[in-house]
Enzyme design. Structure first.
Site, short mmCIF file in Angstrom:
data_model
loop_
_atom_site.label_atom_id
_atom_site.label_comp_id
_atom_site.label_asym_id
_atom_site.label_seq_id
_atom_site.Cartn_x
_atom_site.Cartn_y
_atom_site.Cartn_z
N SER A 196 0.83 -1.21 0.00
CA SER A 196 0.00 0.00 0.00
C SER A 196 0.86 1.26 0.00
O SER A 196 1.97 1.26 0.54
CB SER A 196 -0.89 0.00 1.25
OG SER A 196 -1.50 1.26 1.44
N TYR A 230 -2.32 -0.15 10.01
CA TYR A 230 -2.49 -0.74 8.68
C TYR A 230 -1.21 -0.60 7.87
O TYR A 230 -0.72 -1.57 7.25
CB TYR A 230 -3.65 -0.05 7.95
CG TYR A 230 -3.78 -0.45 6.50
CD1 TYR A 230 -4.25 -1.70 6.15
CD2 TYR A 230 -3.44 0.46 5.49
CE1 TYR A 230 -4.38 -2.07 4.81
CE2 TYR A 230 -3.57 0.10 4.16
CZ TYR A 230 -4.03 -1.16 3.82
OH TYR A 230 -4.15 -1.51 2.50
#
Length: 337
Positions: free
Chosen positions: A143, A168
């Site tokens: 990501s 995350y």
């Protein structure tokens, strides 16, 4: 060639499965269909590629698509190592695309244990299965969040990414480190793709495009964080899927078994301009509620995709106006999840 796609009922996974299956590849998809967001959307995606909900809910068995006979689906969880290993043993995959993960920057602050289980425990299970069953190539989702509050733009793969600002992001950076270790120890070719902001039809309801479109059509105010002073490298789903598909067959070059690439549009868009595009396509003016920056969020993302372009000739084709038009066209006829 036989490809396992995890997270097959997710936004990117669904589109990837459809692309691979329609081009004749043998594909097996798995997903745990958790309730992080409305499961109806996940089941509707599966129905779109020929997997009936009633069969999925019945029990854990391989279901053959009614549209693509070369695609099968099974509901299972990558954190369930015995089931995952049995699947690898029986199906003899050659390639794996791991898109299964607990998503969402903000939710990671509220529910950290979900991220540890799915993004860390689940990923090491994938790595172990790829190692023991001699997978030719593992692709996995990283990501843009790994760049944290990086002020150097555009973001490049050679930038330091050791200051994540959300759990995350930390799990995604951990995935990259874990993959690198397995590549080094066990000669397993791995490619990580750092996704930037992906949007398009069948997108997640917790992401900005769907949140904005839903609120605007209901006459409700939209939340505009950091008072609108935000930029995102919005990337249309078809361009993302094309990039992944090209990467599946492109093994890491030379002796380097582990590589990581940015995959984005390389054209950051001001948040207010993105909202304007949605307003134009809906022909409705949004009521905006300006708010401060949220914890774990960043002001700007911008992908340098030159490395991926050099490796597989990746070049996004969909501009913002086209992409938003495609998304809103689907949104207008879709159920409201």
């Amino acid at each position: 060639m036989k490809i396992l796609v995890t997270g097959a009922a997710g936004f990117i996974g669904f589109h990837l499965v459809e692309e691979l299956a329609s081009n004749g590849y043998e594909v097996i998809g798995i997903d745990n269909i958790n309730n992080y967001y409305n499961v109806d959307l996940k089941y509707d995606r599966l129905a779109e590629i020929g997997i009936e909900r009633c069969l999925v809910e019945k029990d854990e068995q391989l279901i053959t698509s009614k549209i693509y006979p070369n695609f099968c689906f099974i509901k299972t969880d990558i954190t369930d190592f015995p089931n995952l290993e049995s699947l690898f043993k029986e199906e003899k995959f050659t390639h794996v695309v791991n898109l299964a993960a607990q998503a969402g920057v903000r939710y990671s602050i509220e529910n950290p244990h979900a991220y540890v289980q799915s993004n860390l425990v689940g990923f090491v299970n994938i790595l172990e299965c790829c190692r023991h069953y001699k997978i030719d190539h593992l692709l996995y989702a990283s990501s843009s969040s790994v760049y944290g509050a990086n002020s150097k733009i555009p973001f490049s793969e050679i930038d330091r990414v050791d200051h994540p600002v959300s759990l995350y992001a930390a799990t995604k950076k951990s995935n990259e480190l874990m993959a690198n270790t397995y590549s080094h120890l066990y000669n397993l070719p791995t490619t990580g793709l750092r996704f930037f902001t992906v949007y398009g039809p069948w997108g997640r309801p917790d992401m900005a495009p769907m949140l904005f479109a839903n609120a605007i059509t209901k006459g409700e105010p939209i939340k505009v964080f950091n008072n609108g002073d935000m930029e995102r490298d919005f990337t249309y789903i078809d361009d993302i899927v094309e990039g992944i598909t090209k990467c599946i067959l492109a093994l890491p070059e030379n002796d380097k078994k582990a590589v990581v690439y940015n995959i984005g549009n390389s054209k950051p868009v001001k948040l207010m301009d993105f909202i304007s595009c949605i307003e134009k396509e809906l022909d409705i003016k949004a009521e905006k509620k300006f708010m401060p920056m949220q914890d774990g969020d960043v002001k700007r993302t911008w992908a340098d995709t030159s490395a991926l372009e050099k490796r597989v000739k990746y070049k996004p084709k969909t501009n913002l106006n086209e992409g938003v038009a495609h998304f809103i066209k689907w949104f207008k006829i879709s159920p409201k999840y």
